[in-house]
Design an enzyme around this catalytic site. Structure first.
Site, PDB file in Angstrom:
ATOM      1  N   HIS A 108      58.554 -34.509  44.313  1.00 59.30           N
ATOM      2  CA  HIS A 108      57.655 -34.576  45.475  1.00 59.30           C
ATOM      3  C   HIS A 108      56.531 -35.592  45.349  1.00 59.30           C
ATOM      4  O   HIS A 108      55.792 -35.830  46.300  1.00 59.30           O
ATOM      5  CB  HIS A 108      57.036 -33.199  45.752  1.00 59.30           C
ATOM      6  CG  HIS A 108      55.959 -32.829  44.778  1.00 59.30           C
ATOM      7  ND1 HIS A 108      56.239 -32.336  43.538  1.00 59.30           N
ATOM      8  CD2 HIS A 108      54.612 -32.907  44.855  1.00 59.30           C
ATOM      9  CE1 HIS A 108      55.115 -32.113  42.888  1.00 59.30           C
ATOM     10  NE2 HIS A 108      54.108 -32.454  43.662  1.00 59.30           N
TER      11      HIS A 108
HETATM   12  C1  UD1 Z   1      49.861 -31.258  46.714  1.00 60.24           C
HETATM   13  C2  UD1 Z   1      49.018 -31.797  45.556  1.00 60.24           C
HETATM   14  C3  UD1 Z   1      49.928 -32.065  44.353  1.00 60.24           C
HETATM   15  C4  UD1 Z   1      50.775 -30.871  44.009  1.00 60.24           C
HETATM   16  C5  UD1 Z   1      51.569 -30.462  45.251  1.00 60.24           C
HETATM   17  C6  UD1 Z   1      52.459 -29.266  44.979  1.00 60.24           C
HETATM   18  C7  UD1 Z   1      47.085 -33.152  46.254  1.00 60.24           C
HETATM   19  C8  UD1 Z   1      46.534 -34.532  46.246  1.00 60.24           C
HETATM   20  N1  UD1 Z   1      48.381 -33.059  45.905  1.00 60.24           N
HETATM   21  O1  UD1 Z   1      50.737 -32.308  47.104  1.00 60.24           O
HETATM   22  O2  UD1 Z   1      49.099 -32.368  43.237  1.00 60.24           O
HETATM   23  O3  UD1 Z   1      51.640 -31.191  42.948  1.00 60.24           O
HETATM   24  O4  UD1 Z   1      50.618 -30.140  46.270  1.00 60.24           O
HETATM   25  O5  UD1 Z   1      53.191 -28.876  46.069  1.00 60.24           O
HETATM   26  O6  UD1 Z   1      46.374 -32.228  46.542  1.00 60.24           O
HETATM   27  N2  UD1 Z   1      53.436 -29.597  53.983  1.00 60.24           N
HETATM   28  C9  UD1 Z   1      54.091 -28.631  54.702  1.00 60.24           C
HETATM   29  N3  UD1 Z   1      53.716 -27.342  54.522  1.00 60.24           N
HETATM   30  C10 UD1 Z   1      52.707 -26.978  53.680  1.00 60.24           C
HETATM   31  C11 UD1 Z   1      52.038 -27.987  52.965  1.00 60.24           C
HETATM   32  C12 UD1 Z   1      52.419 -29.294  53.117  1.00 60.24           C
HETATM   33  O7  UD1 Z   1      54.997 -28.904  55.478  1.00 60.24           O
HETATM   34  O8  UD1 Z   1      52.423 -25.776  53.565  1.00 60.24           O
HETATM   35  C13 UD1 Z   1      53.865 -30.999  54.153  1.00 60.24           C
HETATM   36  C14 UD1 Z   1      53.039 -31.714  55.188  1.00 60.24           C
HETATM   37  O9  UD1 Z   1      53.833 -32.608  55.856  1.00 60.24           O
HETATM   38  C15 UD1 Z   1      52.049 -32.502  54.344  1.00 60.24           C
HETATM   39  C16 UD1 Z   1      52.865 -32.800  53.093  1.00 60.24           C
HETATM   40  O10 UD1 Z   1      53.718 -31.682  52.922  1.00 60.24           O
HETATM   41  O11 UD1 Z   1      51.564 -33.634  54.973  1.00 60.24           O
HETATM   42  C17 UD1 Z   1      52.014 -32.994  51.885  1.00 60.24           C
HETATM   43  O12 UD1 Z   1      51.153 -31.866  51.659  1.00 60.24           O
HETATM   44  P1  UD1 Z   1      49.773 -32.067  50.857  1.00 60.24           P
HETATM   45  O13 UD1 Z   1      49.111 -30.767  50.639  1.00 60.24           O
HETATM   46  O14 UD1 Z   1      48.968 -33.155  51.459  1.00 60.24           O
HETATM   47  O15 UD1 Z   1      50.247 -32.661  49.449  1.00 60.24           O
HETATM   48  P2  UD1 Z   1      51.478 -32.263  48.514  1.00 60.24           P
HETATM   49  O16 UD1 Z   1      52.434 -33.401  48.510  1.00 60.24           O
HETATM   50  O17 UD1 Z   1      51.994 -30.905  48.812  1.00 60.24           O
END
Ligand code: UD1
Length: 381
Positions: A216
């Protein structure tokens, strides 16, 4: 007089596995810690949040900021904006943040500017790669923290090199491994999860075993060329070792936009939606090897003695390489294939359990937090 002593903060999936044992330790009668739990809402999907709270027996958060997804700047800013009035209302003596996600830095920054002490669990880990958003979060959170709890000894030298006073640093061990020790007995048998595969995929698993894959990191999934190259290597590997791949939502989006779904469809790879912690734990325990770019999984596989092949150029958790079962391979196809073949034919690294990864780190933290609070009370009496 503060209305609570400690405000614990979580935001994203890897935070939940760290806070669960800390809350358990705070709830021991001898801890006498008056705390509340705040969730920023960074991860909000059922699969990314609710199942974790339930499976890890984390109490429902007292406060949920429900910020959701956005760019780094907007997400961090929204958390800060919404966290400030909560701090004004609760005025805790200490906020406790874990890990390195955007919620960690956002809340630490608000508290520090208001003169509220910050405790950082998992302080001092460094990949020395500022292209990783998490590395920026780690360095800045540590600079803002008054109590720094570390998981491995190397972390203390990293912090001292950055000018942090050694008196504020305590080596406590790894709370994520506390969580693993506590939950291993409840892990979902891998057969139950693997039963979701088609009959011919299951037949291959019966013959060859299986590997677990997670992916991811922006550096692996955001560039369609890198993602395509990685998925092609993984499809190759799956001919010798069927893979199970719980797909993170951001990875799913990237695969679809890059038109890479057929690469997976033609391989022996079972793609699943994100799984709960107990399902992942069962798969990790029983896998022949794990391929990942996660931070936490590098540590969990070391604790389980399962070979881990990390699809990144570096790690902020070097003890998993020097003492554990982890090998860093980056995204170079030849190196990935060679390392997988070594593990399959020569069993891979067996490793040792690092110092203080013993299931008691959260209790050490609770004891230290209690002493710190008692000292503040004595000073203000
Ligand atoms: C975040 C953390 C990362 C961790 C990861 C674990 C930061 C900078 N990154 O990254 O260190 O390893 O979590 O999962 O904080 N999304 C959903 N549903 C959710 C959450 C996210 O669909 O419940 C999708 C959304 O499109 C979002 C994308 O995932 O834009 C990224 O989510 P985000 O929380 O920004 O970062 P992660 O890649 O999950």
């Amino acid at each position: 007089m503060p209305s609570i002593e400690v405000l614990c903060v979580v935001g994203a999936r890897p935070n939940f596995t760290k806070i669960a044992p800390i809350i358990r330790a705070f709830q021991r009668p001898e801890s006498r810690i008056n705390y509340q739990l705040l969730h920023t809402g960074q991860h909000y999907d059922e699969a990314m949040k609710a199942s974790f709270f339930e499976q890890l027996k984390i109490p429902q958060p007292d406060i949920d900021l429900e910020v959701g997804s956005a760019s780094h700047a907007v997400q961090t800013a929204q958390i800060m904006q919404q966290f400030e009035p909560v701090l004004d209302r609760l005025s805790p003596r200490l906020i406790l943040v874990v890990g390195d996600v955007n919620s960690t830095i956002a809340c630490a920054l608000v508290a520090a500017k208001k003169g509220i002490a910050v405790a950082h669990v998992e302080a001092g880990l460094r990949s020395f790669d500022r292209d990783m958003p998490e590395e920026i979060n780690r360095v800045l959170t540590d600079q803002l923290s008054n109590l720094l709890y570390t998981t491995e000894r190397q972390a203390e030298s990293n912090l001292q090199r950055e000018g942090i006073n050694g008196d504020h640093i305590v080596f406590v061990g790894n709370v994520m491994i506390d969580n693993l020790c506590f939950n291993l007995q409840y892990a979902t048998p891998s057969e139950q999860t693997l039963a979701k595969g088609e009959a011919d995929w299951r037949a291959k698993v019966a013959e060859q075993g299986f590997g677990l894959l997670t992916l991811h990191r922006p550096s692996n999934v955001d560039d369609p060329v890198i993602l395509g190259r990685l998925l092609t290597s993984l499809a190759d590997i799956s001919r010798d070792l069927p893979l199970v791949f719980p797909v993170h939502p951001r990875t799913q989006q990237k695969i679809e936009t890059a038109g890479l779904a057929p690469v997976l469809a033609d391989a022996n790879i079972l793609c699943l939606p994100p799984l709960g912690y107990l399902e992942i734990l069962g798969l990790m325990r029983d896998a022949k090897l794990v391929l990942t770019d996660s931070g936490g999984i590098q540590e969990e596989t070391t604790a389980l003695g399962v070979p881990c092949i990390t699809l990144r150029e570096n790690t902020e958790r070097p003890i998993t390489v020097t003492h554990g079962t982890n090998t860093i391979v980056g995204t170079d196809t030849d190196l990935i294939l060679k390392t997988v073949s070594d593990v399959l034919h020569n069993k891979g690294k067996s490793g040792q359990i690092p110092e203080y990864w013993d299931g008691c780190a959260a209790e050490r933290i609770a004891d230290r937090v209690r002493s710190w609070l008692d000292q503040r009370l004595a000073e203000s009496a």
